[in-house]
Design a protein around this motif. Sequence first.
Motif, PDB file in Angstrom:
ATOM      1  N   LEU A  21      44.120  39.883  43.294  1.00 53.78           N
ATOM      2  CA  LEU A  21      43.580  40.748  42.243  1.00 53.78           C
ATOM      3  C   LEU A  21      42.056  40.680  42.208  1.00 53.78           C
ATOM      4  N   ALA A  22      41.509  39.496  42.479  1.00 52.69           N
ATOM      5  CA  ALA A  22      40.053  39.342  42.476  1.00 52.69           C
ATOM      6  C   ALA A  22      39.415  40.296  43.485  1.00 52.69           C
ATOM      7  N   HIS A  23      40.030  40.428  44.635  1.00 47.79           N
ATOM      8  CA  HIS A  23      39.506  41.352  45.645  1.00 47.79           C
ATOM      9  C   HIS A  23      39.557  42.795  45.138  1.00 47.79           C
ATOM     10  N   LEU A  24      40.646  43.159  44.473  1.00 46.31           N
ATOM     11  CA  LEU A  24      40.802  44.533  43.987  1.00 46.31           C
ATOM     12  C   LEU A  24      39.923  44.838  42.776  1.00 46.31           C
ATOM     13  N   LEU A  25      39.544  43.819  42.041  1.00 42.81           N
ATOM     14  CA  LEU A  25      38.698  44.008  40.863  1.00 42.81           C
ATOM     15  C   LEU A  25      37.213  43.988  41.205  1.00 42.81           C
ATOM     16  N   GLY A  26      36.887  43.521  42.388  1.00 47.39           N
ATOM     17  CA  GLY A  26      35.498  43.357  42.778  1.00 47.39           C
ATOM     18  C   GLY A  26      34.810  44.656  43.163  1.00 47.39           C
ATOM     19  N   PRO A  27      33.523  44.578  43.390  1.00 47.19           N
ATOM     20  CA  PRO A  27      32.725  45.774  43.703  1.00 47.19           C
ATOM     21  C   PRO A  27      33.083  46.406  45.040  1.00 47.19           C
ATOM     22  N   GLU A  28      33.732  45.667  45.906  1.00 53.07           N
ATOM     23  CA  GLU A  28      34.082  46.218  47.215  1.00 53.07           C
ATOM     24  C   GLU A  28      35.256  47.196  47.167  1.00 53.07           C
ATOM     25  N   LYS A  35      41.593  49.904  41.101  1.00 46.84           N
ATOM     26  CA  LYS A  35      40.909  48.918  40.257  1.00 46.84           C
ATOM     27  C   LYS A  35      41.518  48.887  38.852  1.00 46.84           C
ATOM     28  N   ASP A  36      41.852  50.055  38.309  1.00 49.50           N
ATOM     29  CA  ASP A  36      42.477  50.113  36.990  1.00 49.50           C
ATOM     30  C   ASP A  36      43.843  49.440  37.005  1.00 49.50           C
ATOM     31  N   ASN A  37      44.631  49.658  38.058  1.00 48.92           N
ATOM     32  CA  ASN A  37      45.929  48.999  38.182  1.00 48.92           C
ATOM     33  C   ASN A  37      45.761  47.488  38.312  1.00 48.92           C
TER      34      ASN A  37
END
Length: 149
Positions: A21-28, A35-37
């Motif tokens: 999740l950290a990867h999906l929430l990050g700026p990349e 990101k919303d999911n």
Amino acid sequence: LVEVGAGAASAPFHAQLARGLAHLLGPEEPDRGVKDNAASAAVRLLVNGGAAKDPAMGPELCHLLLTALPLQEDFEEAGNTYEGLCALLRSGEPSLSAYVPRMIVIIGQVAAEEAVKTAADAALGSGGGGGKSEGRVEAKVLATLGQTA
């Protein structure tokens, strides 16, 4: 996994899930829907999965969650996300206390944005009223925000 498997059986996988999740929430992550999911899943992991109580996982996941809010594209996730954010705020979890001001700002921002949309709908006579229309947060979620703030 977070929604239905938040019990003890899934606990060994929470750290791995938080890293994903950290990867999906990050700026990349360029896709706002993704990101919303991920934000919705992160708040579920924090609240239902107990990650908020984990000092190694909770603060970092909370920080990333808050950088991804407010939701911008997938408003179907608004209920879980903002009600979960309110639950985090009400929990008083000491490891997340540094994030309380940002949580309050996000709650205020969402409420203000929805008030503007409601006023615009009323002025245009479209009667959106905060239901499940495109790009809107449901009225019952807004009520939860108001009860928390």
